[in-house]
Design a protein around this motif. Structure first.
Motif, PDB file in Angstrom:
ATOM      1  N   ILE A  81       0.843  -1.195   0.000  1.00 59.46           N
ATOM      2  CA  ILE A  81       0.000   0.000   0.000  1.00 59.46           C
ATOM      3  C   ILE A  81       0.876   1.242   0.000  1.00 59.46           C
ATOM      4  O   ILE A  81       1.959   1.253   0.588  1.00 59.46           O
ATOM      5  N   VAL A 101      -2.074  -4.159  -1.518  1.00 61.07           N
ATOM      6  CA  VAL A 101      -3.254  -3.885  -2.335  1.00 61.07           C
ATOM      7  C   VAL A 101      -3.303  -4.951  -3.425  1.00 61.07           C
ATOM      8  O   VAL A 101      -2.297  -5.226  -4.086  1.00 61.07           O
ATOM      9  N   ASP A 148      -3.154   5.122  -2.450  1.00 62.49           N
ATOM     10  CA  ASP A 148      -4.234   4.158  -2.226  1.00 62.49           C
ATOM     11  C   ASP A 148      -5.258   4.631  -1.199  1.00 62.49           C
ATOM     12  O   ASP A 148      -6.238   3.924  -0.919  1.00 62.49           O
TER      13      ASP A 148
END
Length: 180
Positions: free
Chosen positions: A17, A69, A21
């Protein structure tokens, strides 16, 4: 090499991440079909703090969450986050959130399987644990499909939606994992 270089699966790319994000992280946390199992009612400040503590570069031995992610390989669209945090004594707690648009497509299992491989084979954990709000049947099914076993119920463990909720506690030992 970064964790995302090791965590691989057929339909998903993984990336640690980063600050870009934030909008996706917030949207995922605030989806009412997901939030009913989370502490999503946190203030904006608390949500920002939870996000920012996941931003530092993660490497084995880190004391903060590894937060990856997940993106669909074909479109590059983000659809969830997955990761774990070291709880000491060779144990890591895993967690994941998937956008409702991908529920039922097997991506939760695919990502959890890849994460378990990384945690056991590369990081050397001996056990993975997960805590799930009682009633979150889809998450329970994903964990059980990946080999996790219910180790107990933590009664009135979590205050959510105005009342105390029970949590299921799951565990998976390295030698129980098909690829561990």
């Amino acid at each position: 090499m970064q964790p995302a270089d090791y965590v691989t699966s057929a339909r998903i790319t993984y990336q640690q991440i980063n600050s870009d994000d934030w909008p996706f992280f917030v949207a995922l946390q605030r989806d009412p079909r997901i939030a009913c199992y989370l502490a999503s009612s946190h203030s904006d400040d608390a949500m920002r703090e939870a996000f920012e503590c996941r931003l530092p570069r993660w490497e084995p031995g880190s004391r903060h969450w590894l937060c990856l992610v997940m993106r669909e390989k074909t479109s590059g669209e983000p659809f969830g986050v997955t990761g774990f945090i070291d709880r000491g004594e060779g144990i890591a707690e895993v967690g994941y959130l998937l956008a409702t648009r991908v529920h039922g497509q097997g991506l939760g299992y695919e990502s959890l399987h890849a994460l378990c491989d990384y945690a056991f084979q590369v990081c050397g954990y001996r056990k993975l644990v997960a805590t799930v709000t009682v009633g979150n049947e889809p998450s329970k099914r994903v964990l059980e499909k990946a080999g996790f076993k219910i180790e107990g119920t933590l009664r009135e463990n979590y205050f959510l939606e105005g009342r105390w909720q029970d949590d299921w506690l799951f565990g998976l030992l390295a030698h129980e994992c098909a690829s561990g």
